[in-house]
Design an enzyme around this catalytic site. Structure first.
Site, PDB file in Angstrom:
ATOM      1  N   GLU A 237      84.398 105.207  82.202  1.00 52.14           N
ATOM      2  CA  GLU A 237      85.559 104.457  82.706  1.00 52.14           C
ATOM      3  C   GLU A 237      86.750 105.349  83.016  1.00 52.14           C
ATOM      4  O   GLU A 237      87.622 105.570  82.159  1.00 52.14           O
ATOM      5  CB  GLU A 237      85.973 103.402  81.664  1.00 52.14           C
ATOM      6  CG  GLU A 237      87.164 102.564  82.107  1.00 52.14           C
ATOM      7  CD  GLU A 237      87.556 101.475  81.093  1.00 52.14           C
ATOM      8  OE1 GLU A 237      86.861 101.347  80.062  1.00 52.14           O
ATOM      9  OE2 GLU A 237      88.559 100.793  81.322  1.00 52.14           O
TER      10      GLU A 237
ATOM     11  N   LYS B  34      82.403 101.790  84.820  1.00 54.09           N
ATOM     12  CA  LYS B  34      83.437 100.759  84.724  1.00 54.09           C
ATOM     13  C   LYS B  34      84.628 101.212  85.571  1.00 54.09           C
ATOM     14  O   LYS B  34      85.605 101.757  85.047  1.00 54.09           O
ATOM     15  CB  LYS B  34      83.845 100.534  83.261  1.00 54.09           C
ATOM     16  CG  LYS B  34      84.814  99.377  83.088  1.00 54.09           C
ATOM     17  CD  LYS B  34      84.968  98.984  81.609  1.00 54.09           C
ATOM     18  CE  LYS B  34      86.117  97.991  81.456  1.00 54.09           C
ATOM     19  NZ  LYS B  34      86.354  97.606  80.061  1.00 54.09           N
TER      20      LYS B  34
ATOM     21  N   ARG C  36      91.782  89.107  61.713  1.00 59.03           N
ATOM     22  CA  ARG C  36      91.077  89.769  62.819  1.00 59.03           C
ATOM     23  C   ARG C  36      89.596  89.438  62.736  1.00 59.03           C
ATOM     24  O   ARG C  36      88.943  89.164  63.745  1.00 59.03           O
ATOM     25  CB  ARG C  36      91.284  91.291  62.744  1.00 59.03           C
ATOM     26  CG  ARG C  36      92.714  91.750  63.012  1.00 59.03           C
ATOM     27  CD  ARG C  36      92.782  93.258  63.238  1.00 59.03           C
ATOM     28  NE  ARG C  36      92.415  94.029  62.066  1.00 59.03           N
ATOM     29  CZ  ARG C  36      93.272  94.429  61.130  1.00 59.03           C
ATOM     30  NH1 ARG C  36      94.558  94.110  61.206  1.00 59.03           N
ATOM     31  NH2 ARG C  36      92.847  95.148  60.104  1.00 59.03           N
TER      32      ARG C  36
ATOM     33  N   LYS D  88      81.979 103.067  74.720  1.00 65.61           N
ATOM     34  CA  LYS D  88      82.992 102.979  75.761  1.00 65.61           C
ATOM     35  C   LYS D  88      84.076 104.006  75.492  1.00 65.61           C
ATOM     36  O   LYS D  88      84.429 104.283  74.346  1.00 65.61           O
ATOM     37  CB  LYS D  88      83.571 101.572  75.785  1.00 65.61           C
ATOM     38  CG  LYS D  88      84.742 101.423  76.747  1.00 65.61           C
ATOM     39  CD  LYS D  88      85.745 100.441  76.214  1.00 65.61           C
ATOM     40  CE  LYS D  88      87.108 100.642  76.857  1.00 65.61           C
ATOM     41  NZ  LYS D  88      88.121  99.829  76.219  1.00 65.61           N
TER      42      LYS D  88
END
EC number: 4.1.2.13
Lengths: 439, 310
Positions: free
Chosen positions: B204, B246, B74, B164
């Protein structure tokens, strides 16, 4: 499964079929604003009683949809006309003449220049305003009181026709005045919802294209504004706006944040204005009001200092500061869909009203809404004094009115350079009159 | 009638006359920085790279190309993304997963430093995922408020400057009032907490593409969801000049027989934004949520054919 039609508030309602529809759970601890949530839910049910909501009921629990068909935006036959008329009134470089004083208030004005408060004199005064040559270059709408909407000039022509010939759309004040709210703080609500739909239809038939409703939210005193006052006034405005649009009139939404006596900053005015506008907008949204088909009439953000008489000898905030704070407040609160923001002139002198308007347009030349005026006394005060009820002063009075309108029109287009037609005037205070302007 | 000024931890409280209540006029510690960061991330012609897949989701992606889901793999994948030369011309911000925020390149440079060198602002996903919402028809809510203030403070220290949080609203499942309300409420509280810790919150509320609904129904639901979201954000005193939005574009559902071309998507999406978003918001970055790469680019292009206030 089958469909269920909802007409009643849904808090724990048993429907004869096998489903249970439950509303807000009273043990829901996640929402501290429970009380408001319940009120909002009740209001949403009020809306759903008017439009049919189909809920497919399944065994176990089902939730009603979040929004019934917002019938105004989808099906209102007036939607396009409302948007067109609002855009016309909000066109850049023009503003509104607020001449909708009740008979009682008009009487006070006339008496201040020694003129009796008779229907004839009120008619004469409005004829002076509406027949001012060239007014239509600067003014796109004129708000009238009910009596005036049906009056004629001396030559027999209807006021509404005279205005339309000048390119000025006639508007009508539809609220029936302020009423004091219980609680002892002098806060008010605005009346006028009863029979409003019928009245709108009649006014539209007579030629009105827009309407106006003034809500007043008082700040600056202990406990003001209370949540009750904010919600109550926001609710009145939203219901009025909805009914107007339903009947083909563009509603001017006027949430006036009135400065009470006290010593507080322009930022505090802005703070409360933001709170108030947030509540007004959320109810307009929930009631399906078409934002492209309304106009806003707010106060500019002004500071207040001193006590009695409140505000009169307070130092005047510079136009730049008023503009910076006012534009910031509008940017935070008013979505771009609203075509025009028409500021009221209460609390400012005629000159201040123009200079501040110019500063607003300097601050935000590309604002998504028009930043313009809906001025009453800032256009009428000197005009009235010049006329003083004398026929011989008629032309001079009309002349100063058109000069004032021109100055404000230039300011609304960001082009005012001075000098002002009436420099150095005294501040005009917006008093909290109660008892019903519907008389 | 003295004017009392209370200063406490960056909040400015103004209180006058004896019996009047205090008014807190917001002057947060990070206000200026938030506005600056928001403007940087929303700079014209640049967008956000979302690379915040959880370890499990990242594993699925690596699996699809036959790579084992280990921390090293990753890390290597994210290094590839973060150190792409010239990426900063087109990318203004990159959303990271928590693990990635603390990782470094092979030669020992912290990812956040590598990004800042390219003028890419590091961001961090702070929600704790979607879980089923009780008493609804299969809807979900987003967790993450517990301890969020401490987490955000740590992320700021580690170099993150925006955050976020993704909530979802499903049209085929309702949406119910409580799902829409919780979505908005969670976002509002997250936004306030993030701002207080110096992180610009990306707000969002994703209205999912799934469903057979037409574009009018999508518009209706989006208008309702954004109205709720701004309502709660205003109540929580979120600074609108320091957030980013968003949203999903306003489109027909994925299974709706009536399709809509870029012009129609643009018209409907702009209508929704104009009706619900105050001009103070500095930037709107759309999610693609199931649209094809081509579709989403064409739609975005159509929307930018006219000027807008954000």
């Amino acid at each position: 499964t089958h469909s269920v039609h909802l007409y009643a508030p849904i808090l724990l309602v048993h429907i004869a079929s096998r489903c249970v529809i439950s509303g807000l759970s009273s043990s829901d601890k996640r929402h501290p604003n429970r009380a408001r949530t319940v009120t909002m839910q009740a209001q949403m049910q009020f809306q759903s009683a008017r439009t049919v909501s189909c809920v497919r009921a399944t065994r176990g629990r089902a939730q009603p949809k979040v929004l019934c068909r917002a019938f105004n935006s989808m099906e209102s036959p007036f939607a396009e006309e409302l948007k067109k008329n609002a855009a016309y009134i909000a066109q850049k470089g023009k503003g509104i003449l607020a001449s909708d004083e009740s008979n009682a208030t008009t009487g006070k004005r006339l008496q201040s220049v020694g003129v009796d408060n008779t229907e004839e004199n009120r008619r004469d005064w409005r004829e002076l305003l509406y027949t001012a040559p060239g007014l239509g270059q600067y003014v796109s709408g004129a708000i009238m009181f009910e009596e005036t909407l049906y009056q004629k000039a001396r030559d027999g022509s209807q006021f509404v026709d005279i205005l339309l010939a000048q390119g000025i759309y006639p508007g009508i004040k539809v609220d029936t005045g302020l009423q004091v709210l219980p609680g002892g703080k002098g806060e008010t609500t605005t009346q006028g919802l009863d029979n409003l739909a019928d009245r709108c239809k009649a006014y539209r038939k007579q030629g009105a294209k827009f309407a106006k409703w003034r809500a007043v939210i008082k700040i600056g005193e202990a406990g003001c504004p209370s949540t009750t006052a904010i919600l109550e006034n926001a609710h009145g405005l939203a219901r009025y706006a909805q009914i107007c649009q339903e009947n083909g009139l563009v509603p001017i939404v006027e949430p006036e944040v009135t400065l009470g006596p006290g010593d507080y900053s322009i930022d505090e005015t802005a703070f409360w204005s933001e709170r108030v506008y947030s509540h007004v907008m959320r109810l307009l949204n929930e009631y399906g009001v078409i934002l492209e088909g309304i106009l806003l009439k707010p106060n500019m953000c002004l500071p207040a200092r001193g006590h009695a008489p409140p505000g009169l000898d307070a130092p005047v905030a510079s136009p730049e500061e008023v503009a910076r704070v006012t534009v910031r407040t509008m940017m935070r609160s008013i979505p771009p869909a609203v075509p025009g923001i028409h500021f009221l002139s209460g609390g400012m002198s005629e000159e201040e009203a123009t200079l501040n308007l110019q500063a607003l347009n300097d601050e935000a030349p590309n604002a998504p809404w028009a930043l313009t005026f809906s001025y009453g006394r800032a256009l009428q005060a000197t005009t009235l004094k010049t006329w003083a009820g004398k026929e011989s002063n008629w032309a001079a009075a009309q002349d100063i009115l058109v000069k004032l309108a021109k100055a404000n029109s230039e300011a609304a287009a960001g082009k005012f350079k001075g000098p002002h037609p009436v420099p150095g005037g005294g501040r005009i205070l917006q008093a909290l009159r109660t008892g019903g302007s519907g008389k | 009638m003295a004017l009392m000024m209370k200063q406490s931890a960056g909040l400015k409280a103004v209180s006058a006359a004896r019996s009047r209540k205090s008014v807190v006029v917001r002057a947060g510690k990070y206000d200026e920085e938030l506005v600056k960061t928001a403007h940087t991330v929303a700079s014209k012609g640049r967008g956000i790279l979302a690379m915040d897949e959880s370890n499990a989701t990242c594993g699925k992606r690596l699996d699809s190309i036959g790579v084992e889901n280990t921390e090293e793999n990753r890390r290597a994948y994210r290094e590839l993304l973060c150190t792409t030369p010239g990426l900063g011309q087109f990318i203004s911000g990159a959303i990271l997963f928590e693990e990635t925020l603390y990782q470094s390149t092979k030669d020992g440079r912290k990812f956040v430093d590598a990004m800042k060198a390219e003028n890419i602002v590091p961001g961090i996903k702070v929600d704790k995922g979607l879980v089923p919402l009780a008493n609804t028809n299969g809807e979900s809510w987003c967790m993450g408020l517990d301890g969020l203030d401490k987490r955000c403070a740590e992320y700021y220290k580690a170099g993150a400057r925006f955050a976020k949080w993704r909530s979802v609203v499903s049209i085929p499942h309702g949406p119910s009032i409580i799902a829409a309300r919780d979505c908005a409420y969670g976002l509002a509280r997250y936004a306030a907490i993030a701002q207080n810790a110096g992180l610009v919150p990306i707000v969002e509320p994703e209205v999912l593409l799934d469903g057979e609904h037409d574009i009018d129904r999508c518009l209706e639901v989006q208008e309702a969801v954004w109205a709720e979201t701004f309502k709660y954000m205003a109540d929580n005193k979120v600074l609108f000049e320091g957030i980013l939005l968003k949203p999903a574009m306003v489109t027909p559902g994925a299974d709706c027989p009536n399709r809509a071309g870029p012009a129609k998507v643009a018209e409907y999406t702009l209508k929704m934004l104009r009706r619900r978003v105050p001009p103070a918001v500095p930037g709107i970055m759309f999610l693609s949520g199931g649209q094809s790469e081509l579709e989403s680019t064409l739609n975005l292009n159509a929307m930018n054919q006219q000027p807008n206030p954000w």
